[in-house]
Design an enzyme around this catalytic site. Structure first.
Site, mmCIF file in Angstrom:
data_model
loop_
_atom_site.group_PDB
_atom_site.id
_atom_site.type_symbol
_atom_site.label_atom_id
_atom_site.label_comp_id
_atom_site.label_asym_id
_atom_site.label_seq_id
_atom_site.Cartn_x
_atom_site.Cartn_y
_atom_site.Cartn_z
ATOM 1 N N LEU A 18 0.609 8.663 -0.602
ATOM 2 C CA LEU A 18 -0.676 7.967 0.072
ATOM 3 C C LEU A 18 -0.251 7.717 1.495
ATOM 4 C CD1 LEU A 18 -0.967 5.417 -2.983
ATOM 5 C CD2 LEU A 18 -2.221 7.636 -2.804
ATOM 6 N N ASP A 66 8.252 -1.800 -3.486
ATOM 7 C CA ASP A 66 6.972 -2.280 -3.997
ATOM 8 C C ASP A 66 6.782 -2.521 -5.594
ATOM 9 O OD1 ASP A 66 5.424 -2.349 -1.601
ATOM 10 O OD2 ASP A 66 5.532 -0.195 -1.608
ATOM 11 N N ARG A 85 0.846 4.976 -8.044
ATOM 12 C CA ARG A 85 2.327 4.654 -8.034
ATOM 13 C C ARG A 85 2.649 3.657 -8.980
ATOM 14 N NH1 ARG A 85 4.023 2.029 -2.615
ATOM 15 N NH2 ARG A 85 6.365 2.312 -3.752
ATOM 16 N N ARG A 131 -3.650 -3.901 -2.614
ATOM 17 C CA ARG A 131 -2.628 -3.842 -3.708
ATOM 18 C C ARG A 131 -2.422 -4.832 -4.524
ATOM 19 N NH1 ARG A 131 0.182 0.939 -2.162
ATOM 20 N NH2 ARG A 131 -1.414 2.430 -1.016
ATOM 21 N N HIS A 161 0.341 -4.533 3.798
ATOM 22 C CA HIS A 161 1.153 -5.564 3.291
ATOM 23 C C HIS A 161 1.335 -6.519 3.947
ATOM 24 C CE1 HIS A 161 2.823 -1.975 0.313
ATOM 25 N NE2 HIS A 161 2.155 -2.850 -0.619
ATOM 26 N N CYS A 248 10.473 -1.591 3.094
ATOM 27 C CA CYS A 248 9.948 -0.754 1.849
ATOM 28 C C CYS A 248 10.871 -0.019 1.116
ATOM 29 C CB CYS A 248 8.743 0.159 2.126
ATOM 30 S SG CYS A 248 7.641 -0.410 3.290
#
Ligand code: CIR
Length: 253
Positions: A18, A66, A85, A131, A161, A248
């Protein structure tokens, strides 16, 4: 002090992951090299690195942050908000279980990406984003408050994020960009302000005696050095192409 870190190798399918950026298609050879350097930098910071193998079925799974939130006392397995995901947690859960007895879970309809969670000592900040939804943030807050932490929920305006624009570097200091610079939630911290053109460098990570920052931001580097931080600069171009930053790529605990 962090003792351990979990990372996951990227695979060839990374290129199909993504992204919202228009920075071009990732070059896998460079991607692997950048990931290896990331792991070397973590080792330099004195942590033990657990490396999970790549999973070609999940192009974004190298962004392990994540899928879980780890604290010294307990772990929370998240419920990632992007459909593509979500099942990444199936491989993160057993890896986390090797280190933790106390596990919590974010459950549907709640969704939460670890990238929306920032820990600063006994306080958590949780972003509501594309998200992470309100229910996911609420569940998270309930869990950490039960464990003696505080949690502040922050609806995001622009950032992808929460941690896209903020990092905690210890000693009551926050690295802040964009919508967080004047946000009342961060008023009590000493601020390291990152201007718009250097925004990508707001996603940096403090690991023990070092702060790891993306390469190419001399002003951010200088600001941190002036405050006495030793920095390690890493080339992140191929991760950035898919909206990824330094935080991340690892779970640090
Ligand atoms: C995604 O869209 O989910 C990935 N391409 C990037 C995730 C970056 N993760 C993070 O900021 N914690």
């Amino acid at each position: 002090m962090f003792k351990n870190v979990i990372v996951k190798n990227p695979g060839n399918s990374y290129v199909n992951g993504l992204t919202t950026s228009d920075l071009g298609k990732p070059i896998v050879e460079k991607l692997y090299e950048q990931h290896e350097k990331y792991v070397e930098a973590l080792k330099q910071c004195g942590v033990e690195v657990t490396k999970l193998p790549a999973n070609e079925d999940f192009p974004d799974s190298t962004f392990v942050e994540d899928a879980a939130v780890l604290t010294p006392e307990f772990a929370i397995i998240s419920n990632p908000g992007a459909e593509a995901r979500n099942r990444e947690i199936e491989e993160i859960e057993p890896a986390v279980k090797k280190f933790y007895e106390k596990l919590y879970y974010i459950e549907g309809p709640g969704t939460l990406d670890g990238g929306d969670v920032l820990q600063a000592e006994k306080k958590f900040y949780v972003g509501i984003s594309d998200r992470t939804n309100e229910e996911g943030a609420r569940q998270f807050k309930e869990i950490v408050e039960k464990e003696g932490y505080e949690a502040t929920i922050i609806p995001l305006k622009e950032f992808f994020h929460l941690k896209t624009g903020i990092a905690y570097v210890g000693e009551n200091r926050m690295v802040l960009a964009g919508e967080f610079i004047d946000h009342p939630a961060f008023e009590s911290y000493e601020k390291i302000i990152i201007p718009k053109e250097d925004e990508y460098s707001a996603n940096c990570i403090q690991v023990n005696d070092y702060v790891i920052i993306p390469a190419g931001y001399p002003e951010t580097n200088r600001k941190l050095n002036d405050l006495g931080y030793q920095t390690i600069e890493l080339e992140m171009s191929e991760f950035r192409k898919h909206d990824g930053g330094l935080s991340c790529l690892s779970l640090r605990f």
